[in-house]
Design a protein around this motif. Structure first.
Motif, PDB file in Angstrom:
ATOM      1  N   SER A 128      51.926  31.765  47.447  1.00 63.98           N
ATOM      2  CA  SER A 128      50.726  32.248  48.123  1.00 63.98           C
ATOM      3  C   SER A 128      50.020  33.356  47.387  1.00 63.98           C
ATOM      4  O   SER A 128      48.934  33.758  47.797  1.00 63.98           O
ATOM      5  CB  SER A 128      51.085  32.728  49.541  1.00 63.98           C
ATOM      6  N   GLY A 129      50.570  33.863  46.298  1.00 63.08           N
ATOM      7  CA  GLY A 129      49.863  34.856  45.496  1.00 63.08           C
ATOM      8  C   GLY A 129      49.551  36.116  46.267  1.00 63.08           C
ATOM      9  O   GLY A 129      50.451  36.828  46.716  1.00 63.08           O
ATOM     10  N   TYR A 130      48.254  36.380  46.450  1.00 67.16           N
ATOM     11  CA  TYR A 130      47.814  37.622  47.079  1.00 67.16           C
ATOM     12  C   TYR A 130      48.059  37.638  48.578  1.00 67.16           C
ATOM     13  O   TYR A 130      47.833  38.630  49.256  1.00 67.16           O
ATOM     14  CB  TYR A 130      46.320  37.819  46.780  1.00 67.16           C
ATOM     15  N   ARG A 131      48.529  36.529  49.141  1.00 68.93           N
ATOM     16  CA  ARG A 131      48.863  36.421  50.570  1.00 68.93           C
ATOM     17  C   ARG A 131      47.688  36.827  51.472  1.00 68.93           C
ATOM     18  O   ARG A 131      47.807  37.698  52.312  1.00 68.93           O
ATOM     19  CB  ARG A 131      50.085  37.287  50.905  1.00 68.93           C
ATOM     20  N   MET A 132      46.584  36.149  51.273  1.00 73.77           N
ATOM     21  CA  MET A 132      45.414  36.438  52.109  1.00 73.77           C
ATOM     22  C   MET A 132      45.082  35.274  53.027  1.00 73.77           C
ATOM     23  O   MET A 132      43.974  35.118  53.498  1.00 73.77           O
ATOM     24  CB  MET A 132      44.213  36.797  51.230  1.00 73.77           C
ATOM     25  N   GLY A 133      46.071  34.414  53.278  1.00 70.22           N
ATOM     26  CA  GLY A 133      45.899  33.397  54.291  1.00 70.22           C
ATOM     27  C   GLY A 133      45.191  32.132  53.858  1.00 70.22           C
ATOM     28  O   GLY A 133      44.835  31.321  54.691  1.00 70.22           O
ATOM     29  N   GLY A 145      49.748  38.495  33.595  1.00 66.94           N
ATOM     30  CA  GLY A 145      50.118  39.413  34.678  1.00 66.94           C
ATOM     31  C   GLY A 145      49.106  39.464  35.804  1.00 66.94           C
ATOM     32  O   GLY A 145      49.320  40.131  36.813  1.00 66.94           O
ATOM     33  N   PHE A 146      47.967  38.736  35.649  1.00 64.66           N
ATOM     34  CA  PHE A 146      46.931  38.738  36.684  1.00 64.66           C
ATOM     35  C   PHE A 146      47.250  37.661  37.703  1.00 64.66           C
ATOM     36  O   PHE A 146      46.712  36.557  37.696  1.00 64.66           O
ATOM     37  CB  PHE A 146      45.564  38.470  36.035  1.00 64.66           C
ATOM     38  N   TRP A 147      48.190  37.956  38.605  1.00 62.75           N
ATOM     39  CA  TRP A 147      48.622  36.931  39.554  1.00 62.75           C
ATOM     40  C   TRP A 147      48.497  37.357  41.008  1.00 62.75           C
ATOM     41  O   TRP A 147      48.514  36.520  41.903  1.00 62.75           O
ATOM     42  CB  TRP A 147      50.064  36.517  39.267  1.00 62.75           C
ATOM     43  N   LYS A 148      48.317  38.655  41.268  1.00 60.98           N
ATOM     44  CA  LYS A 148      48.064  39.081  42.647  1.00 60.98           C
ATOM     45  C   LYS A 148      46.571  38.942  42.909  1.00 60.98           C
ATOM     46  O   LYS A 148      45.803  39.874  42.726  1.00 60.98           O
ATOM     47  CB  LYS A 148      48.538  40.517  42.863  1.00 60.98           C
ATOM     48  N   MET A 149      46.184  37.762  43.322  1.00 63.65           N
ATOM     49  CA  MET A 149      44.768  37.464  43.430  1.00 63.65           C
ATOM     50  C   MET A 149      44.513  36.479  44.564  1.00 63.65           C
ATOM     51  O   MET A 149      45.441  35.896  45.123  1.00 63.65           O
ATOM     52  CB  MET A 149      44.265  36.857  42.119  1.00 63.65           C
ATOM     53  N   LYS A 150      43.243  36.318  44.859  1.00 60.96           N
ATOM     54  CA  LYS A 150      42.803  35.364  45.870  1.00 60.96           C
ATOM     55  C   LYS A 150      41.908  34.346  45.175  1.00 60.96           C
ATOM     56  O   LYS A 150      40.980  34.713  44.460  1.00 60.96           O
ATOM     57  CB  LYS A 150      42.034  36.074  46.971  1.00 60.96           C
ATOM     58  N   LEU A 151      42.218  33.058  45.352  1.00 58.68           N
ATOM     59  CA  LEU A 151      41.361  32.019  44.808  1.00 58.68           C
ATOM     60  C   LEU A 151      40.200  31.781  45.766  1.00 58.68           C
ATOM     61  O   LEU A 151      40.404  31.563  46.957  1.00 58.68           O
ATOM     62  CB  LEU A 151      42.137  30.712  44.625  1.00 58.68           C
ATOM     63  N   ILE A 152      38.980  31.837  45.248  1.00 61.13           N
ATOM     64  CA  ILE A 152      37.805  31.634  46.077  1.00 61.13           C
ATOM     65  C   ILE A 152      36.837  30.697  45.359  1.00 61.13           C
ATOM     66  O   ILE A 152      36.958  30.451  44.156  1.00 61.13           O
ATOM     67  CB  ILE A 152      37.078  32.961  46.423  1.00 61.13           C
ATOM     68  N   ARG A 153      35.900  30.183  46.109  1.00 59.57           N
ATOM     69  CA  ARG A 153      34.826  29.352  45.555  1.00 59.57           C
ATOM     70  C   ARG A 153      33.656  30.273  45.214  1.00 59.57           C
ATOM     71  O   ARG A 153      33.172  31.030  46.059  1.00 59.57           O
ATOM     72  CB  ARG A 153      34.401  28.307  46.579  1.00 59.57           C
ATOM     73  N   TYR A 154      33.208  30.212  43.980  1.00 57.66           N
ATOM     74  CA  TYR A 154      32.060  31.025  43.563  1.00 57.66           C
ATOM     75  C   TYR A 154      30.979  30.068  43.096  1.00 57.66           C
ATOM     76  O   TYR A 154      31.014  29.576  41.975  1.00 57.66           O
ATOM     77  CB  TYR A 154      32.458  31.982  42.447  1.00 57.66           C
ATOM     78  N   PHE A 191      39.790  36.441  42.539  1.00 54.81           N
ATOM     79  CA  PHE A 191      39.384  37.777  42.970  1.00 54.81           C
ATOM     80  C   PHE A 191      40.607  38.667  42.964  1.00 54.81           C
ATOM     81  O   PHE A 191      41.572  38.421  43.666  1.00 54.81           O
ATOM     82  CB  PHE A 191      38.766  37.714  44.359  1.00 54.81           C
ATOM     83  N   GLY A 192      40.570  39.728  42.161  1.00 56.68           N
ATOM     84  CA  GLY A 192      41.726  40.600  41.996  1.00 56.68           C
ATOM     85  C   GLY A 192      41.963  41.510  43.175  1.00 56.68           C
ATOM     86  O   GLY A 192      41.085  41.753  44.000  1.00 56.68           O
ATOM     87  N   SER A 193      43.174  42.039  43.242  1.00 51.01           N
ATOM     88  CA  SER A 193      43.548  42.912  44.357  1.00 51.01           C
ATOM     89  C   SER A 193      42.891  44.278  44.269  1.00 51.01           C
ATOM     90  O   SER A 193      42.881  45.024  45.242  1.00 51.01           O
ATOM     91  CB  SER A 193      45.071  43.086  44.393  1.00 51.01           C
TER      92      SER A 193
END
Length: 381
Positions: free
Chosen positions: A220-225, A266-275, A282-284
């Protein structure tokens, strides 16, 4: 002679009935009118005639209607599910700061299905949302107000990662799932080189086994649901491959998996979004985003935003849930009292707007539905 006259009159009456039942508007215009109506009226109008039912159940109409870019808000209270459709339109995009009120475009409530757990869901994909409860999946169509329980993919899987995709060529929704251990973001025995795929709407609702060339485990990466993103017929999700982290891409039509390297090590705490029509990470830190410009060449572009600390006070108790078609970041509260605010920030235009949506948590709504004075929790967007 008399019998012949009666036969002629009967034929004429049938002709008149056929003419009166012929639509006075062209079918494409009728369809266009329906596309601008709230969902509750479209559902009602299906009962008016076979013609209207046919128009509103055609794949083109359903796909166009369900793809309208409104924001869907829903929450559970007792045995009821409350649903609201909110407009994302910015009344004045040239203003750098706006604070105004708006009302839902449509709203309704229905019996909450016990087979659902709203804490684990996909984003809306062409009008459908998928939920998971343990290893059981349910697909919800908020427009048609229907739920579909899917068969178990594999009885040996205790917990699964699941993704909802859409093939825009064949106009088909597909659900893809595989085993996943959510207790840790480290490599584990749950890594797998196979997944299950089910086509929604097919005559036989059954899972097919798909072998892949990559033994991996979604996480789940950044765990933002949010469980993955489906963009232009491709599903993207984060995964662990051995000791490495990467983004997996699943072509919904060909059902082929590929690996996309992260934009930065190392850029793995992130949220995948549609741009727009592209994938973005999107980074933390809240002020940096990487956009996948070319998936084949693995070309990423970096976007540095206005630092959101400028709005820090306004964003207290808010969480990022997504992005509008216009590129605005969407922030909502998970607990609501008397009003329901949503904050929209466009990082590159440096605009900020706070919309107070009326008709969701006010006194009359509370009295009508027995909410009392308590806060409304578990809101999902």
């Amino acid at each position: 002679m008399k019998r012949g006259v009666e036969k002629t009159e009967a034929t004429e009456r049938k002709r008149i009935r056929r003419q009166s039942s012929t639509p006075s508007l062209p079918l494409d215009l009728t369809s266009e009118i329906f596309l601008h109506l709230p969902a509750k009226y479209v559902v009602r109008f299906r009962c008016v005639s076979k013609l209207w039912s046919t128009i509103t159940t055609q794949p083109y109409f359903k796909n166009t209607f369900e793809a309208r870019s409104n924001l869907l808000l829903f929450f559970k209270d007792g045995d009821k599910l409350f649903v609201f459709s909110l407009s994302q339109q910015n009344p004045n995009p040239n203003e750098s700061y706006l604070h105004y009120s708006s009302r839902p475009i449509d709203s309704y409530h229905m019996t909450y299905p016990k087979s659902c757990s709203f804490t684990c869901k996909t984003e809306s994909v062409q009008g459908l949302i998928c939920f998971r409860k343990a290893a059981k999946l349910t697909v919800w169509n908020p427009t048609m107000r229907t739920f579909l329980n899917l068969p178990t993919a594999d009885k040996s899987w205790r917990v699964i990662a699941f993704f909802l995709g859409y093939d825009p060529v064949e106009c088909k929704h597909k659900v893809m799932c595989m085993p996943s251990d959510e207790a840790s973001d480290e490599a584990s025995d749950e890594a797998s080189d196979e997944c299950r795929v089910l086509i929604l709407g097919s005559a036989k609702q059954s899972w097919r086994k798909i072998k892949t060339n990559y033994k991996h485990r979604p996480f789940s990466g950044y765990r933002m649901g949010v469980h993955g993103q489906c963009i232009n017929g491709v599903l993207y999700y984060q995964a662990i491959l051995g000791s490495d982290r990467a983004i997996m891409s699943f072509n919904v039509r060909s059902e082929k998996l590929s690996v996309i390297a992260l934009p930065l090590e190392g850029f793995w705490k992130m949220k995948l979004i549609r741009y727009g029509r592209k994938l973005a990470c999107f980074g933390s830190n809240g002020n940096s985003m990487w956009v996948l410009e070319d998936a084949e060449k693995l070309e990423w572009s970096n976007h540095i935003f206005l630092h959101l600390s400028h709005y820090e006070q306004g964003l207290q108790n808010f969480k990022l849930v997504g992005i509008t078609d216009d590129g605005e970041l969407i922030y909502v509260q998970s607990t609501v009292f008397k009003s329901f605010p949503i904050i929209y920030i466009h990082p590159t235009r440096k605009t900020f707007r706070r919309v107070e949506y009326r008709g969701i948590a006010e006194e009359d709504i509370r009295q009508r539905n027995g909410f009392g004075e308590r806060s409304l929790r578990g809101l999902q967007v």
